[in-house]
Design an enzyme around this catalytic site. Structure first.
Site, mmCIF file in Angstrom:
data_model
loop_
_atom_site.group_PDB
_atom_site.id
_atom_site.type_symbol
_atom_site.label_atom_id
_atom_site.label_comp_id
_atom_site.label_asym_id
_atom_site.label_seq_id
_atom_site.Cartn_x
_atom_site.Cartn_y
_atom_site.Cartn_z
ATOM 1 C CE LYS A 70 5.176 2.813 0.427
ATOM 2 N NZ LYS A 70 5.800 1.841 -0.496
ATOM 3 N N PRO A 86 0.829 -1.207 0.000
ATOM 4 C CG PRO A 86 -0.788 -1.577 1.633
ATOM 5 C CD PRO A 86 0.532 -2.088 1.145
ATOM 6 C CD GLU A 87 2.116 3.840 -4.512
ATOM 7 O OE1 GLU A 87 2.473 5.029 -4.499
ATOM 8 O OE2 GLU A 87 2.140 3.131 -5.534
#
Length: 219
Positions: free
Chosen positions: A52, A2-3
């Site tokens: 993140k 995930p960004e």
């Protein structure tokens, strides 16, 4: 992986659903049992993110630090219908109306508020944070002969940028990903940073990465 916008959305969701109230925290899998016991029943003061990394701040100077890595996910559920844990649930949070299960994170640990600084010190500025200093990122880029494509993915340079934002940003600004960082001008970086902030805010608001400009849509 995930960004950054995904972690900021999770922080907002968890703040809205669990914030300012006691939360039951457990570890059905057993790998986070000791950590869960340290925060179980405490009030979640706030949830926030840097790049993140996700932080749950509880009363008593205790913070759950989470990095989803490649496989980490949260699954939400209503407390009116609490499911049996399925798979390797590292951490389960249950509030008044909602619950969530965390599976497969790279990191899930309890740290102190002071230790957050140690985590953040290893990261570059986060385009989604109001306190971000883009000058820190450019100072690292302009001193490096590494390709700009690699530098944009380096979390110590920019926090929260992943492969999709990196690739699309370079395309939008017509910058060769193999150009050394030392060749990137301040004007080029400033334009990329401004664009990146805007793009990631769209991702935060919409819940998905949207980067296509009308002039680039040849479909």
């Amino acid at each position: 992986m995930p960004e950054g916008h995904t972690l900021h959305r999770l922080a907002r969701l968890h703040q809205r659903r669990f914030g300012r109230a006691p939360v039951r925290v457990g570890s059905p899998q057993g790998r986070f049992t000791d950590g869960a016991a340290l925060v179980d029943g405490r009030v979640l003061r706030k949830a926030d993110a840097h790049g993140k990394h996700l932080f749950h701040h509880y009363d008593g100077d205790r913070v759950v630090h989470i990095h989803l890595g490649l496989y980490g996910t949260f699954r939400e559920f209503p407390t009116l219908d609490i499911p049996d844990p399925v798979g390797q649930v590292r951490m389960r949070m249950v509030g008044a109306d909602h619950g969530t299960d965390l599976r497969g994170p790279t990191r899930c640990e309890v740290i102190s508020e002071a230790e957050i600084a140690d985590v953040v010190a290893r990261l570059g500025p986060d385009p989604l944070r109001a306190d971000a200093d883009p000058g820190l990122a450019y100072a690292r880029i302009i001193k490096s002969r590494r390709p700009i494509g690699a530098l944009l993915m380096d979390q110590s340079v920019l926090a929260g940028v992943g492969n999709v934002y990196r690739s699309e940003l370079l395309f939008r600004h017509r910058i060769d990903p193999f150009r050394p960082g030392v060749t990137i001008s301040a004007a080029e970086f400033d334009a990329m940073w401004t664009d990146l902030v805007a793009l990631m805010k769209v991702g935060l608001r919409r819940g998905k990465i949207i980067v296509m400009r009308p002039e680039d849509d040849h479909g």
